[in-house]
Design a protein around this motif. Sequence first.
Motif, short mmCIF file in Angstrom:
data_model
loop_
_atom_site.label_atom_id
_atom_site.label_comp_id
_atom_site.label_asym_id
_atom_site.label_seq_id
_atom_site.Cartn_x
_atom_site.Cartn_y
_atom_site.Cartn_z
N ASP A 64 -4.66 4.20 4.86
CA ASP A 64 -3.53 3.44 4.32
C ASP A 64 -3.05 4.22 3.10
O ASP A 64 -3.79 4.40 2.13
N ASP B 203 -8.03 2.53 1.41
CA ASP B 203 -7.09 1.43 1.21
C ASP B 203 -7.25 0.87 -0.19
O ASP B 203 -8.37 0.83 -0.73
N ASP C 248 -7.87 -5.96 3.20
CA ASP C 248 -7.22 -6.31 4.49
C ASP C 248 -8.10 -7.25 5.30
O ASP C 248 -8.21 -7.12 6.53
N HIS D 108 -0.21 -1.70 8.48
CA HIS D 108 -1.65 -1.62 8.78
C HIS D 108 -2.10 -2.56 9.89
O HIS D 108 -3.21 -2.43 10.40
N ASN E 153 -0.27 -7.32 8.30
CA ASN E 153 -0.92 -6.13 7.74
C ASN E 153 -1.95 -6.49 6.67
O ASN E 153 -2.55 -5.60 6.07
#
Length: 315
Positions: A242, A150, A154, A127, A165
């Motif tokens: 993701d 996701d 993140d 990612h 990532n």
Amino acid sequence: MEFPHLKPAGEALFRDQFVVKAHELLRPWKGEEVEGFSLVGVPLSKSSISHSGASFAPDSIRDAFSYYTTYAVEEDLDLRSLRVTDLGNIRMHPTDILLSQRRIEETVSALVKAHRQMIPIFLGGDHSISTSTIKGFASGWGQVGVIQFDAHHDLRNLDDGGPTNGTPFRRLLESGTIEGKHLIQIGIRNFANSRPYREYAEAKGVSFYTMKEVRARPIGVLLDEVIRSLRSEVDAIYLSLDMDVLDQAFAPGCPAIGPGGMEMGTLIEAVSYLGKEEKVKAVDIVEVDPTKDIRDMTSRAAAYLLLTFLSSKTS
Ligand code: CA
């Protein structure tokens, strides 16, 4: 002398004259201006916090198109005349992660400026690539909104690991590439995040929907709300998928597998909905590790989602 029963090596074992396979939609780029969909492989996974072979995913996802036909029976739509220009893979440096990330940003920036009508599909990679692809994309599009599917925010701090990532969306916020209110995170789940990062998201005005909120109502209703707030605010929307948003049952090849995730049918419906949104102009698919996969399940899921995106954007 003729040998009608000998076929060239590499050719399909069986051909049905009425069936077109989805990998036949992918056409190598010959330098022409690209006006529709393109594929760009971004094989970087040395930036992954955990062990990852996601650098092999661009080619495994391409290969997985061959498992499918071009015909969407649910919509009675055949994609056989669609062309997806395959631009190849961005060349990564073997050891220098920062240099690789710079190459991604520069390449994407140059591509979107040279091909104004192009809708790029980026095949990661982990990612971390999304910071670079979104920076490059935004340089050609202006104000960009991001819808991120996701399990994780993140939004980790950069001091403890740099541009991994775990940090892509923090880097986009801190560099001013996107505004917090233009980042929507869907599928955030229990025991995969930390409170300080939830608080960071809230402080920056990031909208996020946990899996509990995803389960509570149809995904189309949730996305209606998302799109209504985003559409008038941005010039283009970038969709970041993701694959670890999916429950481990659907995506066993993700480095960060876990239970309590999204069902495949929900993600298919979401991608189908967002493909119809005119402002969605780019998509990435990340965190597929073919070296950990089972019977290419995760690469097949990725290819299926991309076919769903192509069919809903064309219909
Ligand atoms: Ca992620």
